[in-house]
Design an enzyme around this catalytic site. Structure first.
Site, PDB file in Angstrom:
ATOM      1  N   GLU A 181       0.831  -1.212   0.000  1.00  0.00           N
ATOM      2  CA  GLU A 181       0.000   0.000   0.000  1.00  0.00           C
ATOM      3  C   GLU A 181       0.866   1.264   0.000  1.00  0.00           C
ATOM      4  OE1 GLU A 181      -4.071  -1.480   2.185  1.00  0.00           O
ATOM      5  OE2 GLU A 181      -2.438  -0.839   3.483  1.00  0.00           O
ATOM      6  N   GLU A 255      -6.889  -7.237  -0.879  1.00  0.00           N
ATOM      7  CA  GLU A 255      -7.392  -7.326   0.491  1.00  0.00           C
ATOM      8  C   GLU A 255      -8.880  -7.031   0.467  1.00  0.00           C
ATOM      9  OE1 GLU A 255      -5.303  -4.805   3.202  1.00  0.00           O
ATOM     10  OE2 GLU A 255      -3.331  -5.710   2.820  1.00  0.00           O
TER      11      GLU A 255
END
Length: 778
Positions: A181, A255
């Site tokens: 991320e 995710e």
């Protein structure tokens, strides 16, 4: 003898055949599909972390994932778990990632590897070793020379352990993630390029990928890295954002959130099973791959739980996550709903195995600790320092640190700690006079006026978990700068000449060499020791609801932190860490302890908040913002949908405090909800959130759900601010005020409505900007 050699030959032929079959497997990324042996495959993956599961239970948890209907498992590696001191790598026990991958392969699961070096994962410092912070000018997640040097060494070690287990070598690893991320933190693609080179140098040759939220994807896109998108709802909209970044290739959610993590003082989080099933079925129907984060959360044993910021919110040791597989590895209703769904989308040749039997649990009758060792009577030898040092400066990773000095003048005054990380217990001449809690935004205390010159000031600082997400990950512990005394005349001076006691606590060893005495209670921080006997070794939940705040070791293994404010009031204790017969427990409790009993239960207490943290309420008693005489800088009407909306003021306004006022809702209900709210500079770029805090919210729902206004800039689409509804429903207008930390030029803002439903969606609004507190605020 001939029969023996024949058996050996047959066995050899079997293993040779198996190896040949494994080596024949291939995994590639095609124009529209993931390809396993040149055939399209939809990756049905779930995340679990080997460091959060007792090694003895790895196979059971992987069998559970397979039985639910998954064909792959995704796993972070935590750098700080395998290199706890520079150059000292340990891949044994619960860090044996190679064995975890081998078991996954044996159970018919592919592996997606996420080695970092940054992970997040609500793990201590996002997986970074705290010893990195000993270098005062280090810049994590950048091209900082020392940081990259250590990343390079770590990733080469990862390669030694796991590169042989790639699918190209007959193993289960099909993909490897680069960083994590990163687009939520920076946009230096050259930095990602260096990490990519290190991973390739470590002999990884399977496809490499990155993951990020929909709005952050553009910040870390590279042609040599395959992008996947993270989200908790709206797969159609999120995959649309991914398609804008990469026009071809399969779609994958890196995710997908079926629940959420918990923080001390907040309600336990639940994820709607119906919503999870709806979104997962959408992805299956459209042949889009995904990884459920988490399919099994487990436990952040020891001192490994992290924290979010701003505001500083340390996370619980329980990482249950409301995942399909519970903290103790049991199947939940969500598990069975997903298993039923997956049974309809199995690929050719696939079958669902039987669900493994649950790990048995037991209760333990109430027992008592019998010995006490007061912390202040068992201090280590101090370091004598002119100025304050952090824990990292004292080569300390976990535990507490005590700062002791003599006050240089009589008369007391206000003492300012710059900064306390994270919870300080303050004593004057041995008597407790204050606590200072970072999570409440506290930083000062009062020394009584009648205090004499030379009085002994003790500041005991407990570290509660290093920040794992965002710009504040350089989270040094203890006191980070200095301590200022301001006397009655307003004169300020820095307090110096400190004795610094490092109370270094370990994950795999209870404190040694303590002077225990017979006793049950203490009015000051103390260690408590006792014995309990069990006839069998089954899982249990240690009930610590009658204790205060601290840490527990069982047979020398630290099982985590507890805090009586909740939401967790029990601690998961794996049966494999117990012994038949006598077991030892050591408890460090920082609070005065009036009782010394514990017991084991067959069920956990995950959602019992006894005292809400102050940062959940952003409206002081008697406080009401008064905007009648204040001129808004902008006003307008939002579009009635759930997409991001970017508002340009067409002019920059200087201000530290920004108020968004919701005048009404799109569906005329009395609520206001906001998923995310980011303010932009004069170039319409996001202003960093590092120093932001919610100063005021007229209303927040924190009883039924964690809908605090803190959620408006937590960079998570699935959490949101919701005005109160359980114990009263105030009407419009609703206001939220953000303190940016210092005066900024503000050219606009971005607003994301609540994603899972339309209630509280703002229609008409006004925006106010000021360098002074708005009227009515305290």
């Amino acid at each position: 003898m001939r029969k023996y050699f024949l058996s050996i030959l047959i066995l050899f032929s079997f293993f040779a055949s198996t190896r040949a079959q494994q080596a024949a497997n291939t995994f590639t990324i095609g124009q529209s599909d993931f390809l396993l042996n040149n055939k399209p495959i939809v990756i049905r993956c779930g995340e679990m972390h080997l460091a959060r599961i007792p090694r003895e239970y790895w196979r059971h948890r992987l069998q559970m994932a397979k039985a639910m209907g998954l064909n792959a498992v995704c796993a972070y590696l935590f750098w700080n778990y395998v290199e706890q001191s520079p150059g000292d790598f340990n891949w044994s026990g619960m860090a044996d990632a190679a064995e975890f991958c081998r078991i996954a392969q044996q159970e018919g699961l592919w592996v997606i590897l996420r080695p970092g070096p940054y992970s997040c994962a609500e793990w201590e410092m996002g997986g970074f070793p705290s010893w990195l912070l000993k270098k005062k000018d280090i810049k994590l997640r950048t091209q900082d020379e020392y940081y990259l040097e250590r990343c390079h060494k770590y990733l080469l070690e990862v390669g030694k352990q796991l590169a042989p287990l790639q699918i190209t070598n007959g193993g289960p690893i099909i993909m490897v993630q680069v960083e994590n991320e990163y687009g939520s933190y920076g946009n230096d693609r050259a930095y990602l390029g260096k990490l990519t080179d290190y991973i390739k140098e470590a002999n990884f040759n399977v496809p490499l990928f990155t993951c990020d939220g929909p709005s952050q994807l553009k910040n870390d896109v590279r042609d040599d890295l395959f992008p996947v998108v993270n989200f908790g709802n709206d797969p159609e909209g999120c995959f649309k954002a991914l398609r804008e970044i990469r026009k071809t290739g399969p779609l994958m959610c890196g995710e997908f959130y079926p629940g959420w993590f918990d923080s001390w003082g907040n309600k336990h989080h639940y994820g709607s099973t119906d919503a999870v099933i709806k979104d997962v079925e959408y992805m299956l129907r459209n042949k889009e791959s995904f990884s459920i984060y988490m399919v099994h959360g487990g436990t952040s044993f020891g001192f490994w739980s992290g924290a979010n910021c701003p505001p500083y919110l340390p996370q619980t040791s329980s990482y249950d996550y409301d995942a399909p597989i519970s903290e103790a590895g049991n199947a939940t209703p969500k598990f069975y709903e997903l298993r039923n769904l997956f049974s309809k989308y199995l690929q050719e040749g696939e079958t669902l195995p039987e669900v493994p039997k649950p790990i048995p649990a037991m209760s333990i009758a109430a027992f008592s600790t019998t010995e006490v060792a007061r912390l202040f009577a068992n201090l280590p030898k101090p370091a004598l320092e002119q100025q304050i040092k952090t824990m990292e400066g004292c080569d300390q990773a976990f535990g507490s640190i005590l700062y002791r000095t003599n006050l240089p003048e009589p008369g007391g005054g206000e003492v300012q700690i710059n900064e306390v990380h994270d919870y300080a217990y303050v004593y004057l001449n041995g008597k407790k006079i204050a606590t200072v809690d970072r999570s409440k935004g506290q930083s000062s205390f009062i020394v009584p006026k009648n205090t004499a010159k030379g009085a002994v000031l003790d500041i005991l600082v407990e570290a509660m978990g290093r920040i794992n997400f965002g710009a504040a990950i350089h989270d040094r512990k203890g006191i980070t700068d200095n301590v200022l005394l301001k006397n009655a005349n307003g004169k300020e001076q820095v307090l110096n000449n400190w004795k610094i006691y490092s109370i270094d606590l370990k994950n795999n060893q209870a404190p040694l060499h303590l002077n225990y005495k017979q006793g049950k209670t203490s009015d000051a921080p103390a260690f408590y020791r006792g014995k309990f006997v069990v006839k069998e070794t089954k899982d249990t939940y240690l009930d610590v609801s009658k204790w205060g705040k601290g840490v527990v070791w069982i047979n020398g293994i630290c099982i985590g932190r507890y805090w009586n404010i909740g939401p967790t009031q029990t601690m998961y204790l794996p049966g494999v860490w117990l012994k038949k017969g006598e077991n030892e427990i050591v408890v460090l409790d920082y609070f005065p302890n009036k009782g010394n009993t514990l017991r084991g239960s067959t069920t956990p207490i995950l959602d019992s908040v006894t005292l809400k943290t102050d940062n959940l309420s952003h409206r002081k008693k008697g406080e009401t913002i008064l905007l009648g005489g204040v001129q808004p800088v902008y006003g307008g009407t939002f579009t009635n949908d759930k997409e991001w909306q970017t508002i340009n003021f067409n002019k920059a306004f200087n201000g530290r405090y920004v108020c968004l006022e919701a005048l009404n809702a799109q569906n005329n209900d009395p609520y206001t909800t906001i998923a995310e709210l980011y303010f932009l500079d004069e170039q319409m770029k996001e202003i960093p959130h590092t120093d932001w805090k919610v100063l005021y919210a007229d209303s927040e729902e924190t009883s039924a759900m964690d809908c605090s206004a803190n959620n408006v800039f937590d960079i998570q689409r699935t959490t949101f601010w919701h005005t109160a509804y359980k114990d009263g429903t105030p009407s419009h207008p609703h206001q939220v005020v953000i303190d940016l930390g210092s005066s900024k030029k503000i050219g606009g803002f971005k607003y994301l409505p609540r994603q899972d439903m339309a209630n509280g969606r703002i229609k008409d609004y006004k925006v106010y900007v000021s360098n002074k507190l708005f009227p009515g605020l305290k």
